[in-house]
Design an enzyme around this catalytic site. Structure first.
Site: not given
Ligand code: GRF
Length: 211
Positions: A12, A14, A66, A108, A110, A151, A179, A181
């Site tokens: 988490g 991000n 599912r 999303n 990536h 994606d 740098q 995300e």
């Molecule tokens: C990140 O590298 C993101 O780009 C990918 O999964 C990872 C998640 O990391 N989709 P975090 O849980 O936000 O630390």
């Protein structure tokens, strides 16, 4: 106020970047209405709780199949009436019904410059492993809308990051997070909150800032 639901599976960081930007007013007009994880072990849930955000676990293992899991996920989301769904390291394939219901409202992050190192099997450290194996000198991150492919949705923002000669998948992953995300994900959310992103076919147009 844009109501954002953040879906997570892991650490988490991000999510934390979004929480921090809201706290410091660098991200405005946005409120995180819930954090949903498919795994109760996800540290992201703790981050949400600490920030006073409703944190919910909806795990596939709690459901018969599912389909039942997908229904629970959609019902769980509906309770919070999100305007935007942010996949921040969510390792679950989004059901087509959910993509239709929230068309143009799911994004999303990536950890590569799409279309490199993306699609089936490219997640977590595997992305950075593949980038190093190919010997690229530049990698980075991409924020994109989610469509029914992997994606493959319209790209909102990308940021390049230099690959160093002595990088390991772990060091490259860390640099891309720091740098790229943690910067472009809040930035993309701000653009959407400011109503500055238009989807035209497979691309997006970012409208200039008003004023
Ligand atoms: C990140 O590298 C993101 O780009 C990918 O999964 C990872 C998640 O990391 N989709 P975090 O849980 O936000 O630390």
């Amino acid at each position: 106020m844009l109501r954002a639901a953040v879906l997570v599976s892991g650490g988490g960081t991000n999510l934390q970047a979004i929480i921090d930007r809201i706290k410091t007013n660098e991200l405005t007009g946005v409120s995180i209405v819930c954090v949903i994880s498919n795994s109760k072990k996800a540290y992201a849930l703790k981050r949400a709780e600490e920030a006073g955000i409703p944190a919910v676990c909806i795990s596939p293992s709690a459901y018969e199949d599912r389909e039942a899991f997908h229904e629970a996920l959609m019902a769980g989301l509906k309770e919070f009436e999100p305007d935007l769904i942010v996949l921040a390291g969510f390792l679950v394939t989004i059901p087509p019904a959910m993509i239709r219901q929230y068309s143009g409202r799911i994004i999303n992050i990536h950890p590569s410059l799409i279309p490199s190192f993306c699609g089936q099997g490219y997640y977590g450290l595997k992305v950075h492993d593949a980038a190093l194996a190919r010997g690229v000198k530049i990698s980075g991150a991409t924020v994109h809308f989610v469509d029914e492919g992997m994606d493959s949705g319209p790209i909102i923002l990308q940021k390049a990051v230099e690959v160093m000669a002595d990088d390991t998948p772990e060091s490259l992953q860390r640099r891309i997070m720091e740098q790229a995300e943690w910067r472009i994900l809040p930035e993309a959310i701000q653009l959407i909150a400011d109503n500055r992103v238009r989807i035209t076919g497979s691309r997006t147009i970012i409208l200039p800032e008003e004023g």
